[in-house]
Write an enzyme that holds these catalytic residues in place. Structure first.
Site, PDB file in Angstrom:
ATOM      1  N   LYS A   1      -5.696  10.471   7.798  1.00  0.00           N
ATOM      2  CA  LYS A   1      -4.913  10.806   6.603  1.00  0.00           C
ATOM      3  C   LYS A   1      -5.664  10.376   5.340  1.00  0.00           C
ATOM      4  CE  LYS A   1      -1.800   8.216   5.042  1.00  0.00           C
ATOM      5  NZ  LYS A   1      -0.691   7.257   4.948  1.00  0.00           N
TER       6      LYS A   1
ATOM      7  N   LYS B   1      -8.893   2.544  -2.777  1.00  0.00           N
ATOM      8  CA  LYS B   1      -8.726   2.332  -1.331  1.00  0.00           C
ATOM      9  C   LYS B   1      -9.139   3.568  -0.542  1.00  0.00           C
ATOM     10  CE  LYS B   1      -6.214  -0.171   1.216  1.00  0.00           C
ATOM     11  NZ  LYS B   1      -5.166  -0.855   2.008  1.00  0.00           N
TER      12      LYS B   1
ATOM     13  N   THR C   1       0.856  -1.186   0.000  1.00  0.00           N
ATOM     14  CA  THR C   1       0.000   0.000   0.000  1.00  0.00           C
ATOM     15  C   THR C   1       0.888   1.230   0.000  1.00  0.00           C
ATOM     16  OG1 THR C   1      -1.848  -1.047   1.125  1.00  0.00           O
ATOM     17  CG2 THR C   1      -1.664   1.330   1.337  1.00  0.00           C
TER      18      THR C   1
END
Lengths: 295, 295, 295, 295
Positions: free
Chosen positions: D238, D170, D95
């Site tokens: 975030k 995502k 990721t």
């Protein structure tokens, strides 16, 4: 011009005094009669009951502390209703909800009298200086007849149409005010956490296009953490809730006001309801979060 | 006092003129030299390049349209860097981002010169009238030396500390302004849909504790649906985004500003980005929703 | 076990049928008696009035369309109140507001009867399959006595305490549901505008930790712009308003739900109130904004 | 089928094991070579460097802890770039942000190789069980070639188009998840303060249309005030920030997500950034406000 005046609290006393000073003949009444003496010394006549004041005067003004006092003066024994009737006008300048105002209006009209709701914007100082803003609604001829008195009591009066509109206008104004107080709080907090002086932010704001008396008055006390209640936060939040409900009724989406309302609710949950409404700054700062490092 | 002045757009021309009128000796430069003639007629000396202006003057002010112009004047051939050095000060009054300001600051300092960022609040009219608000940061001795010029250009100047703080202060002010514009829009819309006159709301607001020049100026044009861009909405939204990012960096939650930012984003999505930022009123009113009965 | 059953609408018919199939003896009543015939064919006895059903049965269930029907069946001539009393229980499974529920509860208790409010979660299909979720509150012994019937009607029943708690629990659940519908809408719109397939987002969501039946059911129809009203948006917004009011009463700040509520209000203002609540997706997409390039 | 596998952390080890169990020939490499022994015991070949693995295998998968590790494996000495080229495919399942992914993609393509970003949804357990969700983007023929491996590693794989779309997907999913976590928190808090059992709310939610694994998993631990970090709050915030920035870029207004983001920011300001993201519940409850009853 002769007027009756019911209610000599902080606001009422200042207003009745103003009328006397400008040559009005004023017949005053107050629940605790002692308060009438000061006004009598300035030339007022003292009435024994609301009914007797109305009986004597063509126009009667009321300035009472809350809805229950406003209702009591009208509906109780020796109340306004007993003498109101054709050719007489009753002007309630108290701040009450729409239901209270409507109830009084209906009763006065049924007796043949004329009714005006006329809540004011402004507190003690503007009341003393004749600088109130008067938001009147209801019987237009009565409004016209009251203009000489309104000219003395306020710097400006508005006739807003049907009963209820005075209260609605106050809600809208207070809603804008509540959002602005949140905007200021967020700005002060952002300045502080970003290494800027919040006091300098106040100075800069005061020189620009969004300078306003509220920022100038409340900003410095907020920075001191001083929230002596000029307008209690719980009342501000109640007004925002009612304004949002008015928006709901009319399908007006107001996401900024809604966010501000939630901040005031959070302030209430933190026990700040009786502080000044500027205490919402504590919520933005993260009130009570001191021990939060150990959740 | 002698100053150099780079950039004679709407703002720069007004500012340089002001300095000349107050007895400053001014050496001007502009990318298209023709613009220098008007100033020469008022007594200005004309410089051929930014470098030659800096070479001649102890203090040089720049007022350029955007970050790329601000960088070009410094770093290009015949730019400021070629002549800046010990004993000389460079004052960039353009509105630029922190990265641009920092880059110029580093370069000037490396050459031994002093640098001040000094973005202003106020547009053409205040510039002509010497009524700008000056948000300076960087080299304090340079700030002190500039005070005679700042006194002529602005009604007030602030020294805010390290480089970047001038830009940050502008962001905070614009964030508060953006939230207030949303508050006003919601209030006007609520008044309208609740049977109150939005114009009367403006009148009432203008008499109270939250009266401010922006409401007075923008309110009437908003009611006319006129959004001639004094401050384009997309720039207002960019400033709110950057202010929220500053809050993110410093862990400051600002739900009211965040809600206001989303309304500005919605306005952009409706094609209002180039209109005045007051066009967010269209979003609150439900812009384009006219045909909405048939979703 | 013998039970009375008042109200044979879509839900009531399915529920009464279920009880008959599981061996309960059921006496049914419906305002339009014709609807009773189908149930009689399945073995039900038909009562002539609500009073006669209560007279015959120890336990009587009501499943009515709205508060006014719920009140009418109790308080009108030949209503429940005429025969309810000691040793008898009345269970209202309709979805009504707290005031209605409280009024019925007080009246039944005054007659010596026991009362249970028991609104359900689930619509026609779960009602037919005995898969409702039953949110009961009020008289605990009556709840205990009803368990055999609740076991047939629902996959699960809860006893939530005092009268009003059933309605409150539904509000909380619907508030969470309304926020989630907004989250999904924002996600679908962000995917679409960012160059991702909204359908693929649905597929990805359905495989992960936040997969849920609502996303699976509503997502595809939302992408088709099809909002046939399973749960009308205006009812969803009403529930959010009431949930927020409950939060206001208890000083619970809920900024995410408040933001979601404003989106539903915006949807109402765009004329989507009678569409399915998933039509809030149109607001996120910028409903009606088609002509907005020319503000 | 033969594949290379770079990175044997928790995730990588589980994935490589899975491939071996399903008959793949796997050449593994890990920075600390000791970790390779376990896999060797299961039949894996051990590569000495990333370059040597790529040299040997047509397809190489990487599963690394963060962007810097992902870059290091490619660009350092003995890295992937030294051997990648025409006919070879490199699949990064780590990721990472879009910039990292793009940088690797460009470099691999310049060497003539094929590249696929393929971040996964799911943690240790799904990795062991081959139940990951794979969000692939980049080179389509490489995706097609990888299907046998993806079928073993995940329950489902998606090809999302151009490089960057895997990361974007995502973000969107995590944004929806973050708003839902706030919705749940507000619901639990409202239930609690309104006299309902939060645990019962969880039970009711789990039986209805919005039942989902996250509510089921996190709800009970939230009620215990236990926030052992499965997904740290600061990472959730975030992701919401980045999703909102993506919305900003594309002019998508997302007021519910924005409100949720501010709550996560508030949580960070209260020191909860390293706790599980479900700790936002503390913000809704009024974290740290314990002493606030006595303002």
């Amino acid at each position: 011009m002769e007027v009756g005046f019911l209610g000599l609290g902080i606001m009422g006393k200042a207003m009745a005094t103003n009328l006397l000073r400008h040559g009005f003949r004023v017949t005053v009444w107050n629940r605790t009669l002692a308060k009438c003496q000061e006004l009598a010394a300035l030339g007022a006549t003292v009435g024994e009951t609301p009914a007797s004041v109305v009986s004597k005067c063509r126009y009667t003004i009321a300035m009472l502390s809350d809805p229950s006092a406003a209702l009591s003066v009208v509906f109780d024994k020796d109340g306004v209703l007993e003498q109101i009737g054709s050719g007489k006008g009753y002007v309630d300048m108290s701040t009450v909800d729409a239901a209270t105002s409507t109830k009084i209006s209906e009763a006065v009209k049924q007796k043949g009298g004329a009714f005006l709701e006329a809540p004011v914007s402004g507190s003690k100082k503007p009341a003393e200086d004749g600088q109130l803003v008067i938001l009147a609604a209801g019987n237009k001829p009565l409004y016209d007849g009251m203009i000489p008195a309104f000219d003395v009591l306020g710097k400006k009066s508005f006739f807003l149409g049907e009963i209820g509109n005075g209260a609605k206008m106050k809600l809208v104004v207070n809603m804008v005010m509540g959002s602005m107080m949140n905007s200021l709080s967020e700005g002060l907090c952002l300045a502080d956490k970003s290494g800027l002086s919040p006091q300098t932010l106040l100075d800069v704001l005061d020189l620009g296009a969004i300078a306003n008396p509220m920022f100038k008055l409340k900003g410095p006390t907020m920075l001191q953490g001083s929230y002596s209640p000029a307008f209690p936060l719980k009342h501000q939040q109640k007004d925002m809730r009612l304004a949002l409900a008015l928006g709901d009724e009319n399908a007006v989406a107001m996401p900024v006001s809604a966010a501000a309302n939630e901040a005031f609710k959070k302030a209430r949950s933190l026990g700040l309801g009786d502080q000044d409404f500027s205490a919402v700054y504590e919520v933005v700062k993260g009130a009570g979060g001191s021990g939060s490092g150990q959740p």
